[in-house]
Scaffold this motif. Structure first.
Motif, PDB file in Angstrom:
ATOM      1  N   GLN A 107      12.090  -6.917  -1.848  1.00 35.03           N
ATOM      2  CA  GLN A 107      13.150  -7.785  -2.367  1.00 35.03           C
ATOM      3  C   GLN A 107      13.813  -8.573  -1.250  1.00 35.03           C
ATOM      4  O   GLN A 107      13.771  -8.176  -0.076  1.00 35.03           O
ATOM      5  N   THR A 108      14.416  -9.657  -1.603  1.00 37.59           N
ATOM      6  CA  THR A 108      15.209 -10.425  -0.642  1.00 37.59           C
ATOM      7  C   THR A 108      16.235  -9.526   0.026  1.00 37.59           C
ATOM      8  O   THR A 108      16.891  -8.723  -0.649  1.00 37.59           O
TER       9      THR A 108
ATOM     10  N   ALA B 297      15.473  -7.188   2.206  1.00 37.45           N
ATOM     11  CA  ALA B 297      14.869  -5.912   2.618  1.00 37.45           C
ATOM     12  C   ALA B 297      14.525  -5.924   4.105  1.00 37.45           C
ATOM     13  O   ALA B 297      14.496  -6.973   4.756  1.00 37.45           O
TER      14      ALA B 297
ATOM     15  N   VAL C 250       8.054 -11.566  -0.646  1.00 35.03           N
ATOM     16  CA  VAL C 250       9.486 -11.357  -0.812  1.00 35.03           C
ATOM     17  C   VAL C 250       9.914 -11.976  -2.132  1.00 35.03           C
ATOM     18  O   VAL C 250       9.792 -13.180  -2.333  1.00 35.03           O
ATOM     19  N   SER C 251      10.397 -11.144  -3.023  1.00 38.31           N
ATOM     20  CA  SER C 251      10.835 -11.632  -4.328  1.00 38.31           C
ATOM     21  C   SER C 251      12.304 -12.047  -4.265  1.00 38.31           C
ATOM     22  O   SER C 251      13.114 -11.416  -3.593  1.00 38.31           O
ATOM     23  N   SER C 252      12.619 -13.091  -5.003  1.00 41.03           N
ATOM     24  CA  SER C 252      13.995 -13.601  -4.990  1.00 41.03           C
ATOM     25  C   SER C 252      14.840 -12.941  -6.070  1.00 41.03           C
ATOM     26  O   SER C 252      14.323 -12.218  -6.917  1.00 41.03           O
TER      27      SER C 252
END
Length: 124
Positions: free
Chosen positions: A13-14, A16, A122-124
């Motif tokens: 995740q963003t 991290a 990386v997910s927002s």
């Protein structure tokens, strides 16, 4: 010949702070500068960070300086990339690379040995 194997990537995740590792084969690890590079889809390979053979000198790309930390453990033939405050634009395949000498460099062409890469998304 040097073989490099990266690990530690994945979907995060963003914000991290994952740790990438790169294990190297051979008995000359401490005489080799090591680097991390990354390549996002449709973009050129980008310098991320480098560390000298002894570990005393490090150098970072502008986009990661202050967020990522490179280090090495010569007793374990391993180099690390501690990533921090990740952003979606950090999404890429991350490659570990080795030089033949102990002086660090940010140039792709100075690294003759490369790992297969590990994907970091990386997910927002």
């Amino acid at each position: 010949q040097v073989q490099l194997v990266e690990s530690g990537g994945g979907l995060v995740q963003t914000g991290a702070s994952p740790l990438l590792s790169c294990a190297a084969s051979g008995r000359t690890f401490s005489s080799r500068a090591m680097g991390w590079f990354r390549q996002a889809p449709g973009k050129e390979r980008e310098f991320v960070a480098a560390v000298s053979g002894s570990g005393s000198s490090t150098y970072y790309g502008n986009s990661v300086e202050g967020r990522f930390t490179i280090s090495r453990d010569n007793a374990k033939n391993t180099v690390y990339l501690q990533m921090g405050s990740l952003k979606p634009e950090d999404t890429a395949v991350y490659y570990c690379a080795a030089r033949t000498i102990r002086y660090l460099s940010r140039r792709n062409d100075d690294y003759p040995y490369w790992g297969q890469g590990t994907q970091v998304t990386v997910s927002s």
